[in-house]
Design an enzyme around this catalytic site. Sequence first.
Site, PDB file in Angstrom:
ATOM      1  N   THR A  77      49.126 -16.345  -1.716  1.00  0.00           N
ATOM      2  CA  THR A  77      49.466 -17.536  -2.476  1.00  0.00           C
ATOM      3  C   THR A  77      48.203 -18.300  -2.846  1.00  0.00           C
ATOM      4  O   THR A  77      47.098 -17.865  -2.555  1.00  0.00           O
ATOM      5  CB  THR A  77      50.393 -18.450  -1.641  1.00  0.00           C
ATOM      6  OG1 THR A  77      51.047 -19.343  -2.516  1.00  0.00           O
ATOM      7  CG2 THR A  77      49.658 -19.222  -0.579  1.00  0.00           C
ATOM      8  N   GLY A  86      50.589 -27.850   2.822  1.00  0.00           N
ATOM      9  CA  GLY A  86      50.859 -26.594   2.146  1.00  0.00           C
ATOM     10  C   GLY A  86      50.371 -25.434   2.991  1.00  0.00           C
ATOM     11  O   GLY A  86      49.451 -25.592   3.788  1.00  0.00           O
TER      12      GLY A  86
END
Length: 180
Positions: free
Chosen positions: A8, A52
Amino acid sequence: MTPLIRSTTVLSVRLGREVAMGCDGQVTMGTTVMKSNARKLRRMSNERVLAGFAGSTADALALFDKFEAKLSEYRGNLSRAAVELAKDWRTDRVLRRLEALLAVADQTSSLLISGTGDVIEPEDGILAIGSGGPYALAAARALVGQPGLDAETIVRRAMVIAAGIDIYTNDTILIESLKL
């Protein structure tokens, strides 16, 4: 040495009185895209902290829970919660096997937390993790000097650039911000 997480991109930009964090939504297993709109970004501690993750989803979700508990235990003190999580993560027999990185930010700090005990605050207010992290970081650093761009815009543009380069990052981008 921190392992390269191929899964990611998460980018955090602190600019003026705003901090914005963005992530893509792609989930891969090996070379197969399994999902394109995953949420890898959370608000914590009464909406005052952004967090995150990059890495294994189950591991990251476990770390989110542990980090949220540390934030609660240390009454929202981001730095203290990050250090305590990193210590537990590095020394606990089960936790140290987790494969993920966390990027966290509040009104005063942006931090990277790793399982090797690292808690790193970038000197320029820009932090990126994941396989597309270096691309997003470079793009964000180039965009910071451009007039008229706020932190959210920089994150969005840098994430689009990273998605165009990194095969583990897509352009389904989620952005959250805190106005300081």
